[in-house]
Design an enzyme around this catalytic site. Structure first.
Site, PDB file in Angstrom:
ATOM      1  N   ASN A 268      43.391   1.954  10.082  1.00 13.58           N
ATOM      2  CA  ASN A 268      42.400   2.908   9.573  1.00 13.58           C
ATOM      3  C   ASN A 268      42.018   2.458   8.173  1.00 13.58           C
ATOM      4  OD1 ASN A 268      40.869   5.074   8.728  1.00 13.58           O
ATOM      5  ND2 ASN A 268      42.604   6.463   8.491  1.00 13.58           N
ATOM      6  N   TRP A 269      40.825   1.886   8.048  1.00 16.15           N
ATOM      7  CA  TRP A 269      40.393   1.352   6.758  1.00 16.15           C
ATOM      8  C   TRP A 269      40.012   2.441   5.757  1.00 16.15           C
ATOM      9  CZ3 TRP A 269      36.623  -3.337   7.906  1.00 16.15           C
ATOM     10  CH2 TRP A 269      37.336  -4.338   8.582  1.00 16.15           C
ATOM     11  N   LYS A 270      39.807   3.654   6.256  1.00 16.53           N
ATOM     12  CA  LYS A 270      39.329   4.754   5.407  1.00 16.53           C
ATOM     13  C   LYS A 270      38.031   4.310   4.711  1.00 16.53           C
ATOM     14  CE  LYS A 270      43.987   6.542   5.143  1.00 16.53           C
ATOM     15  NZ  LYS A 270      44.996   7.289   4.356  1.00 16.53           N
TER      16      LYS A 270
ATOM     17  N   GLY B 165      49.816   7.623   2.272  1.00 17.27           N
ATOM     18  CA  GLY B 165      49.386   7.054   1.010  1.00 17.27           C
ATOM     19  C   GLY B 165      50.291   7.371  -0.164  1.00 17.27           C
TER      20      GLY B 165
ATOM     21  N   SER C 226      52.477   5.681   5.676  1.00 18.70           N
ATOM     22  CA  SER C 226      53.110   4.632   4.870  1.00 18.70           C
ATOM     23  C   SER C 226      53.953   3.677   5.707  1.00 18.70           C
ATOM     24  CB  SER C 226      53.949   5.254   3.745  1.00 18.70           C
ATOM     25  OG  SER C 226      53.132   5.994   2.863  1.00 18.70           O
TER      26      SER C 226
ATOM     27  N   GLY D 139      47.296   2.764   7.504  1.00 11.75           N
ATOM     28  CA  GLY D 139      46.285   2.935   6.470  1.00 11.75           C
ATOM     29  C   GLY D 139      46.194   1.723   5.562  1.00 11.75           C
ATOM     30  N   GLY D 140      46.765   1.835   4.362  1.00 17.06           N
ATOM     31  CA  GLY D 140      46.620   0.784   3.354  1.00 17.06           C
ATOM     32  C   GLY D 140      47.027  -0.600   3.820  1.00 17.06           C
TER      33      GLY D 140
END
Length: 252
Positions: A9-11, A173, A212, A233-234
């Site tokens: 998920n690149w957001k 995050g 995370s 995510g990140g």
């Protein structure tokens, strides 16, 4: 046996130049032989780029949100049919950031879940509790209500064409991660809830963990019996990290 699924998920991140480099590195490092299903959910403006670069690779792609409406005077919204025009397979529904920052409640998320299915997409239903809810012992109640809303709206059979992602809001995050035992407990509860309505659907349902996930903890999380992969995510923005997480999901 359920196939492991890892979704990035690149957001709200990316650029044409950065995306090209990232997607080329990912497509070179991930093949069907890995035995893991892999996808990236990119911002709307980059769907065409993802389609062009990934069409002949092992990676699938998708979007991060959609409207519950089919079409009409809804400025700024994006319909399921539009996502299908770019050959999206997946779409995130009810991510905690949509729930907390944009006020999406269980009823609206359920409508989006149903719209995704009706539009030929595979929704990834995101569920999870806040830190306050966990500390007051409400994790099970909160997650069960989030899942139940989608079941009530779309029916249990819909979950044979969907994915669920458990994301404890306090771990997204923040660098904090639910322990493998904590995550497994919630994943097992979700599967049991679905099994109450249909055992076969529950057995085939992919339930991902998000919060995370890193190369250092992915293998332990993915080793749990009811954790079928991750919503990343990140780490999905760093090719080496994302590839390492995918490798952790590879069948032994």
């Amino acid at each position: 046996m359920r196939q492991k699924l890892v979704v990035g998920n690149w957001k709200m991140n990316g650029s044409l130049q950065a995306n090209q480099s990232l997607l080329k590195e990912l497509s070179a490092g991930i093949t069907d032989a890995c035995g893991v299903a892999v996808a990236v959910c990119v911002p709307f403006p980059y769907l065409a780029q993802a389609q062009a670069l990934l069409a002949k690779t092992s990676l699938a792609w998708g979007a991060q949100n959609l409207s519950e409406k089919d079409s009409g005077a809804f400025t700024g919204e994006v319909a399921a049919s539009m996502l299908r025009d770019f050959a999206c397979r997946y779409v995130l529904v009810g991510h905690s950031e949509r729930r907390t920052l944009y006020g999406e409640n269980n009823a609206l998320v359920a409508e989006k879940f149903a719209a995704a299915l009706a539009g030929g997409l595979q929704p990834i239903l995101c569920v999870g509790e806040t830190l306050a809810e966990r500390e007051t012992g409400k994790t099970g109640e909160v997650v069960a209500k989030q899942v139940a809303a989608a079941i009530d709206r779309a029916g249990i059979a819909a979950f044979s064409k969907a994915v669920v992602a458990y994301e404890p809001v306090w771990a997204i995050g923040t660098g904090k991660t639910a322990s493998s035992a904590q995550a497994q407990e919630v994943h097992a509860a979700i599967r049991a809830q679905v099994a109450c309505a249909d055992v076969k659907v529950a057995e085939g349902l992919q339930i991902l963990y998000g919060g995370s996930v890193k190369p250092s903890n992915a293998a332990e999380l993915f080793g749990m019996p009811d954790i079928d992969g991750g919503l990343i995510g990140g780490a999905s923005l760093v090719a080496s990290d994302f590839l390492a997480i995918c490798q952790a999901a590879t069948p032994a």
